[in-house]
Design a protein around this motif. Structure first.
Motif, PDB file in Angstrom:
ATOM      1  N   VAL A  13      12.329  -2.442  -5.519  1.00  0.00           N
ATOM      2  CA  VAL A  13      10.923  -2.843  -5.393  1.00  0.00           C
ATOM      3  C   VAL A  13      10.142  -1.770  -4.660  1.00  0.00           C
ATOM      4  CG1 VAL A  13       9.364  -4.512  -4.308  1.00  0.00           C
ATOM      5  CG2 VAL A  13      11.375  -5.312  -5.556  1.00  0.00           C
ATOM      6  N   GLN A  14      10.731  -1.228  -3.620  1.00  0.00           N
ATOM      7  CA  GLN A  14      10.080  -0.157  -2.855  1.00  0.00           C
ATOM      8  C   GLN A  14       9.838   1.076  -3.726  1.00  0.00           C
ATOM      9  OE1 GLN A  14      12.374   1.170   0.569  1.00  0.00           O
ATOM     10  NE2 GLN A  14      10.546   0.939   1.851  1.00  0.00           N
ATOM     11  N   LEU A  16       9.527   1.105  -7.033  1.00  0.00           N
ATOM     12  CA  LEU A  16       8.509   0.741  -8.013  1.00  0.00           C
ATOM     13  C   LEU A  16       7.116   0.833  -7.396  1.00  0.00           C
ATOM     14  CD1 LEU A  16       7.676  -0.403 -10.787  1.00  0.00           C
ATOM     15  CD2 LEU A  16       7.950  -2.678  -9.779  1.00  0.00           C
ATOM     16  N   ARG A  17       6.949   0.262  -6.208  1.00  0.00           N
ATOM     17  CA  ARG A  17       5.642   0.318  -5.547  1.00  0.00           C
ATOM     18  C   ARG A  17       5.233   1.756  -5.246  1.00  0.00           C
ATOM     19  NH1 ARG A  17       6.281  -5.004  -1.723  1.00  0.00           N
ATOM     20  NH2 ARG A  17       5.311  -6.410  -3.212  1.00  0.00           N
ATOM     21  N   LYS A  18       6.176   2.568  -4.810  1.00  0.00           N
ATOM     22  CA  LYS A  18       5.868   3.973  -4.518  1.00  0.00           C
ATOM     23  C   LYS A  18       5.427   4.698  -5.786  1.00  0.00           C
ATOM     24  CE  LYS A  18       7.737   8.238  -2.686  1.00  0.00           C
ATOM     25  NZ  LYS A  18       8.905   9.001  -2.313  1.00  0.00           N
ATOM     26  N   ARG A  20       4.124   3.466  -8.490  1.00  0.00           N
ATOM     27  CA  ARG A  20       2.798   2.989  -8.918  1.00  0.00           C
ATOM     28  C   ARG A  20       1.692   3.554  -8.034  1.00  0.00           C
ATOM     29  NH1 ARG A  20       3.905  -3.175 -10.991  1.00  0.00           N
ATOM     30  NH2 ARG A  20       4.965  -2.538 -12.890  1.00  0.00           N
ATOM     31  N   ARG A  21       1.925   3.607  -6.728  1.00  0.00           N
ATOM     32  CA  ARG A  21       0.926   4.209  -5.821  1.00  0.00           C
ATOM     33  C   ARG A  21       0.691   5.662  -6.194  1.00  0.00           C
ATOM     34  NH1 ARG A  21       3.400   1.194  -1.799  1.00  0.00           N
ATOM     35  NH2 ARG A  21       4.743   2.916  -1.234  1.00  0.00           N
ATOM     36  N   TYR A  25      -2.220   3.508  -8.874  1.00  0.00           N
ATOM     37  CA  TYR A  25      -2.419   2.058  -8.879  1.00  0.00           C
ATOM     38  C   TYR A  25      -2.629   1.542  -7.457  1.00  0.00           C
ATOM     39  CZ  TYR A  25      -0.933   1.695 -13.743  1.00  0.00           C
ATOM     40  OH  TYR A  25      -0.849   1.814 -15.107  1.00  0.00           O
ATOM     41  N   ARG A  26      -3.309   0.411  -7.355  1.00  0.00           N
ATOM     42  CA  ARG A  26      -3.532  -0.219  -6.061  1.00  0.00           C
ATOM     43  C   ARG A  26      -3.053  -1.666  -6.143  1.00  0.00           C
ATOM     44  NH1 ARG A  26      -9.480  -0.861  -3.752  1.00  0.00           N
ATOM     45  NH2 ARG A  26      -9.606   1.124  -4.829  1.00  0.00           N
ATOM     46  N   GLU A  27      -2.270  -2.077  -5.166  1.00  0.00           N
ATOM     47  CA  GLU A  27      -1.789  -3.459  -5.116  1.00  0.00           C
ATOM     48  C   GLU A  27      -2.779  -4.292  -4.315  1.00  0.00           C
ATOM     49  OE1 GLU A  27       2.240  -5.962  -3.942  1.00  0.00           O
ATOM     50  OE2 GLU A  27       2.066  -3.869  -3.354  1.00  0.00           O
ATOM     51  N   ASN A  29      -3.755  -8.488  -3.248  1.00  0.00           N
ATOM     52  CA  ASN A  29      -3.477  -9.927  -3.267  1.00  0.00           C
ATOM     53  C   ASN A  29      -4.788 -10.667  -3.370  1.00  0.00           C
ATOM     54  OD1 ASN A  29      -0.645  -9.793  -2.932  1.00  0.00           O
ATOM     55  ND2 ASN A  29      -0.950  -9.334  -0.783  1.00  0.00           N
ATOM     56  N   GLN A  53       0.729 -11.120 -14.512  1.00  0.00           N
ATOM     57  CA  GLN A  53       0.183  -9.812 -14.162  1.00  0.00           C
ATOM     58  C   GLN A  53      -0.529  -9.186 -15.347  1.00  0.00           C
ATOM     59  OE1 GLN A  53       2.843  -7.077 -12.147  1.00  0.00           O
ATOM     60  NE2 GLN A  53       1.752  -5.312 -12.950  1.00  0.00           N
TER      61      GLN A  53
END
Length: 73
Positions: A13-14, A16-18, A20-21, A25-27, A29, A53
């Motif tokens: 997950v870490q 994947l988020r990295k 995308r950043r 991309y911006r996450e 909520n 999503q």
């Protein structure tokens, strides 16, 4: 019962988020009302979208990115 999260899953997950950043991309909520949640669930259940999503991204693109040509020929 497991109390600690699976380390490999957390690392994936870490990563994947990295990635995308790094791709820009911006996450974000967002709290949504129940009626919107139900509509998202229905859209996924009926096969209109594969995931919530995907449905949310399509809605955001439609409202904020796509520009309709309002000129008459």
């Amino acid at each position: 019962m497991r109390l600690m999260p699976d380390v490999k899953v957390a690392e994936a997950v870490q990563r994947l988020r990295k990635s995308r950043r790094e791709a820009g991309y911006r996450e974000t909520n967002v709290w949504i009302p129940p009626v919107v949640g139900a509509a998202l669930d229905e859209a996924v259940a009926t096969g209109r979208f594969k995931t919530r999503q995907e449905a949310i991204q399509e809605a955001l693109v439609t409202v904020f990115v796509r520009k309709e040509d309002n000129t008459t020929n």
